[in-house]
Scaffold this motif. Sequence first.
Motif, short mmCIF file in Angstrom:
data_model
loop_
_atom_site.label_atom_id
_atom_site.label_comp_id
_atom_site.label_asym_id
_atom_site.label_seq_id
_atom_site.Cartn_x
_atom_site.Cartn_y
_atom_site.Cartn_z
N THR A 1 9.53 3.72 -2.91
CA THR A 1 9.83 3.81 -4.35
C THR A 1 9.97 2.45 -5.02
O THR A 1 9.75 2.33 -6.22
N HIS A 2 10.38 1.42 -4.25
CA HIS A 2 10.57 0.12 -4.87
C HIS A 2 10.36 -0.98 -3.83
O HIS A 2 10.23 -0.71 -2.61
N PHE A 3 10.34 -2.23 -4.28
CA PHE A 3 10.02 -3.37 -3.42
C PHE A 3 11.05 -3.55 -2.29
O PHE A 3 10.69 -3.86 -1.15
N GLY A 4 12.29 -3.32 -2.60
CA GLY A 4 13.32 -3.47 -1.58
C GLY A 4 13.12 -2.49 -0.43
O GLY A 4 13.23 -2.86 0.75
N GLU A 5 12.80 -1.23 -0.78
CA GLU A 5 12.53 -0.24 0.27
C GLU A 5 11.30 -0.62 1.06
O GLU A 5 11.26 -0.46 2.29
N ALA B 1 7.66 -3.99 19.71
CA ALA B 1 8.24 -3.39 20.91
C ALA B 1 7.20 -2.65 21.73
O ALA B 1 7.34 -2.50 22.96
N SER B 2 6.14 -2.19 21.07
CA SER B 2 5.08 -1.45 21.79
C SER B 2 4.17 -2.36 22.59
O SER B 2 3.32 -1.88 23.35
N GLY B 3 4.32 -3.69 22.41
CA GLY B 3 3.54 -4.64 23.21
C GLY B 3 2.38 -5.29 22.50
O GLY B 3 1.67 -6.12 23.08
N HIS B 4 2.14 -4.92 21.26
CA HIS B 4 1.04 -5.54 20.51
C HIS B 4 1.35 -7.01 20.24
O HIS B 4 2.48 -7.38 19.90
N GLN B 5 0.33 -7.83 20.39
CA GLN B 5 0.51 -9.28 20.33
C GLN B 5 0.29 -9.88 18.95
O GLN B 5 0.88 -10.90 18.60
N THR B 6 -0.58 -9.27 18.15
CA THR B 6 -0.91 -9.86 16.85
C THR B 6 -0.82 -8.80 15.76
O THR B 6 -1.34 -7.68 15.91
N ILE B 7 -0.15 -9.16 14.68
CA ILE B 7 0.06 -8.23 13.56
C ILE B 7 -0.22 -8.97 12.26
O ILE B 7 0.22 -10.11 12.07
N ALA B 8 -0.94 -8.31 11.36
CA ALA B 8 -1.19 -8.88 10.04
C ALA B 8 -0.63 -7.95 8.98
O ALA B 8 -0.84 -6.73 9.03
N ILE B 9 0.10 -8.54 8.04
CA ILE B 9 0.56 -7.81 6.86
C ILE B 9 -0.33 -8.26 5.71
O ILE B 9 -0.32 -9.44 5.34
N LEU B 10 -1.10 -7.34 5.16
CA LEU B 10 -2.06 -7.68 4.12
C LEU B 10 -1.51 -7.34 2.75
O LEU B 10 -1.04 -6.23 2.51
N THR C 1 3.64 -14.10 -0.88
CA THR C 1 4.78 -15.04 -0.90
C THR C 1 6.10 -14.30 -1.03
O THR C 1 7.07 -14.60 -0.32
N ASP C 2 6.14 -13.29 -1.92
CA ASP C 2 7.37 -12.51 -2.10
C ASP C 2 7.76 -11.79 -0.80
O ASP C 2 8.93 -11.80 -0.39
N LEU C 3 6.78 -11.19 -0.15
CA LEU C 3 7.05 -10.48 1.10
C LEU C 3 7.57 -11.43 2.18
O LEU C 3 8.51 -11.12 2.91
N TYR C 4 6.92 -12.59 2.26
CA TYR C 4 7.30 -13.57 3.28
C TYR C 4 8.76 -13.98 3.12
O TYR C 4 9.53 -13.98 4.10
N HIS C 5 9.17 -14.30 1.92
CA HIS C 5 10.55 -14.75 1.70
C HIS C 5 11.56 -13.63 1.96
O HIS C 5 12.63 -13.87 2.53
N GLN C 6 11.20 -12.41 1.58
CA GLN C 6 12.11 -11.29 1.80
C GLN C 6 12.28 -11.00 3.29
O GLN C 6 13.39 -10.77 3.77
N ALA D 1 -2.55 -4.85 15.23
CA ALA D 1 -2.02 -3.91 14.23
C ALA D 1 -2.10 -4.53 12.84
O ALA D 1 -1.99 -5.74 12.69
N VAL D 2 -2.31 -3.68 11.86
CA VAL D 2 -2.39 -4.12 10.46
C VAL D 2 -1.45 -3.26 9.63
O VAL D 2 -1.42 -2.03 9.77
N ILE D 3 -0.68 -3.94 8.78
CA ILE D 3 0.18 -3.27 7.80
C ILE D 3 -0.33 -3.65 6.42
O ILE D 3 -0.46 -4.84 6.11
N MET D 4 -0.61 -2.65 5.58
CA MET D 4 -1.03 -2.93 4.20
C MET D 4 0.13 -2.59 3.27
O MET D 4 0.66 -1.48 3.32
N GLU D 5 0.51 -3.57 2.44
CA GLU D 5 1.75 -3.42 1.67
C GLU D 5 1.62 -2.49 0.47
O GLU D 5 2.62 -1.97 -0.02
N ASP D 6 0.40 -2.23 -0.02
CA ASP D 6 0.27 -1.32 -1.15
C ASP D 6 -1.17 -0.82 -1.26
O ASP D 6 -2.08 -1.58 -1.57
N VAL D 7 -1.37 0.47 -0.99
CA VAL D 7 -2.70 1.08 -1.14
C VAL D 7 -2.64 2.16 -2.22
O VAL D 7 -3.27 3.21 -2.12
#
Length: 824
Positions: free
Chosen positions: A609-613, A627-636, A644-649, A687-693
């Motif tokens: 619902t919001h950026f904090g969540e 924890a599952s053992g994956h070595q590389t993760i990208a947050i797109l 930048t906002d995500l990184y600082h938070q 693994a890839v995490i997309m912050e807003d689709v």
Amino acid sequence: MENEQQVEQQHLDKTITIIEKQIDMKSESCKRMATSPSEEQLLKQDYKTLDSLQKIRPNPYFGRLDFQDEWGQETVYIGKCGVAENDHLIIVDWRTDIGKLYNSYQGVKKDFLIGTDGKQSIEITRKRALVIQDDRIIKYTDVGKTEVVETETGEKVKMMDAYLEEILHETENELQLRDIISSIQEEQDEIIRLPLNNTIVVQGAAGSGKSSIALHRISYLLYQYQNELDRGNVLILAPNEMFLSYFRNLVPELDINGIEQRTFYDWASTYFTDVRSIPDLHQNYVEIYADQKKEERILISKYKGSLQFKKLLDKFVEEIGRKLLPYGDIHFSDQHMLTKESIVEFYESRSHMPFNDRFKEVKQYIQHWSKQEENAHERKVEEEFEEVYEKWIRPLPEGEDRKQIYTYLEQAKKIRLELFREQVKKTNDEYGRKMKSVSALRMYKSVFQKRIFNLWAPDMDEKLLGLLLENGKKIAKEQFSYEDIAPLIYLDAKINGKSLQYDHIVIDEAQDYSPFQLAIMQDYAKSTTILGDVAQGIFSHYGLDNWDEFQNYAEEKHPVQRINLQTSYRSTKEIMDIANRVLINNSYPYPLVIPVNRQGSHPTFEKVTHFGELCDRINESLDRILASGHQTIAILSKDAESATDLYHQLKQKGRKELELVMDPSHELQQRVIIIPSYLVKGLEFDAVIMEDVSDKVFEDQTHHAKMLYMSITRAHHELVLYYRGELSPLLTYRDPAEPPPPRPTFADWLITDYRDPSVLPQVESQREVKDPDAILLFEEEEEQLMTEYFDGDRNRVQDFYAWREIWKKWASEQGTQTVLNTLQ
């Protein structure tokens, strides 16, 4: 099984002993001093052999091939380079014909023809993959069947053998692509081994191994064409420095040391003109999509990257050449005249030369002719003087009168000669000034004039013409954009000549090059290999919409072989199903990706619902994935600000294994990175995490579809997609039985019912609309109308015809005779 492993271990021990013995022998040989050029060459070869032996010592080979031929049963071991003992190959180089058999055998076809004449019959009886670690055979797998099958629902899937499936299941320890020598598939190997001379264009789906194919092809060509290719004259162009770091790691592994590795931007600035003050492709992308006049800048960028603009520059340069030639005959007298036709004929005979060199030769031609005429004139004046002297002066009696007349005659001769010389000098100086060297920059500044476009692009849209003329004011001030680099390089080469020529150029991620750029690079190479995926063409403001324009141009010079790779080995089937959903919803006729039958967890869609969540949930996802053992993760993220906002938070939440990537030259270090989507091209992650689709970030438009497809296909094993508000329409499920919905760009232009499969969709060609810029002076005044043309918007036209191709396929699947008749 244990006995088999023991047999393989015994063979490995024997092979290592032979290699170590050869290393010792070559080491001793390399200690000698060369006393002649021939000994120097032999010493260099010994050093090269020693280096190869030392490199393969930890892993001498990766595969075994058993086959039956006319001489009986044979077993060979396949490695990265060949090793012989007493003229017998104990390891076969993967780049040989036998090495090709190892990759060609996929458990389906067993009988092959080899040999220089292609008539030697051979039957494969076994293909075994071997894993060597610390001088031990830790695993072996007899490779089984690998083939594409069609499921009951009509979906195509590549069924893997156990060995390939095991490789693809492995979690990467590095942040980039893997070496695929030991797992090259048949369709990849076919491209790697294509002949040198043709232009090769590979349209490859995300994860099809294009980049690895590029490097292995260079290795293969250097091995097979040693007399034709100089590794110092081989260039590979990659999209960014992050990508190049992967290449550089594999250079020693693949024996391709000494090749030039660049980005196009770096190559251009190094060799031709100082472009460092010009934004690179990524900076240009950010600037354009942040500009309120984005659509106008895209129009300019697309035109400057087109082959139409290249043709206009060709005509402009030729016209400048003709204008700089003398307007008429060069006339010293009735007996001393060089015709305009002779000068033009000489100029045209030098059409193979650069512009400035041609004019240098024309000036020399005029000067040489002038000197000849000057000498001829002097001879004629001397002859006339002698004739007058003999006839009129010699008969006169000696005395002052005769002497004075002779003096007058001498002065007259001198004056005639001086006048002629002055006339020659004046003419040569005049044409020397006129035909002086022209710079590419000066030429480019002169292009942006209305009369130029009216002359050679008379059908140009008025809006585009106005934009180009306005842009010309910036060009005059040397305020350039990324799309100006290619024309400047081209003009520089056309005017001053190319300063270098490559034996072979490989271009990866070529969909991000304009047709103009690709044409330039082909001009600099004797042969080219071009790889890309138009479905990932996120820089659509400049890059390719399809391969056709460039292919038609390239075929005028060289045969072009175009190959499609649809199988993706990178991601799980569940991830590729989501990527294919984007392609389907995009309604562009891109071929769907064929996934491998590698099952994994389903991608998760999580609404916040919001950026904090969002930050809290991403933090939880990171804990679970790590924890599952994956070595590389990208947050797109969608852009640099969001990253930048995500990184600082996340940093405030105590995350240490986190890295912010904002530059394409950045070298990745941490396990978890946050990066804008437009910078992630060519990289891949566990693994890839997309912050807003959401539908606000990924709208129903082609550019957004390409960005979303490219982002999804970065993931090997896991994909988590967050969104706020409503999910992007590009990610919603569409029933294949339903007609593809029209895109917003042209939906309100349709004049037929697209739900009727018997009627081919049509649009209005033009319509009257309210003029948004008109200012009404009176309350009662009617709205002013203007005519809008359907083909006035390039994106609208492309979207419609691409969508209609998808619609035709849907209509044909309805199976009515009416449909078939309509579409014929």
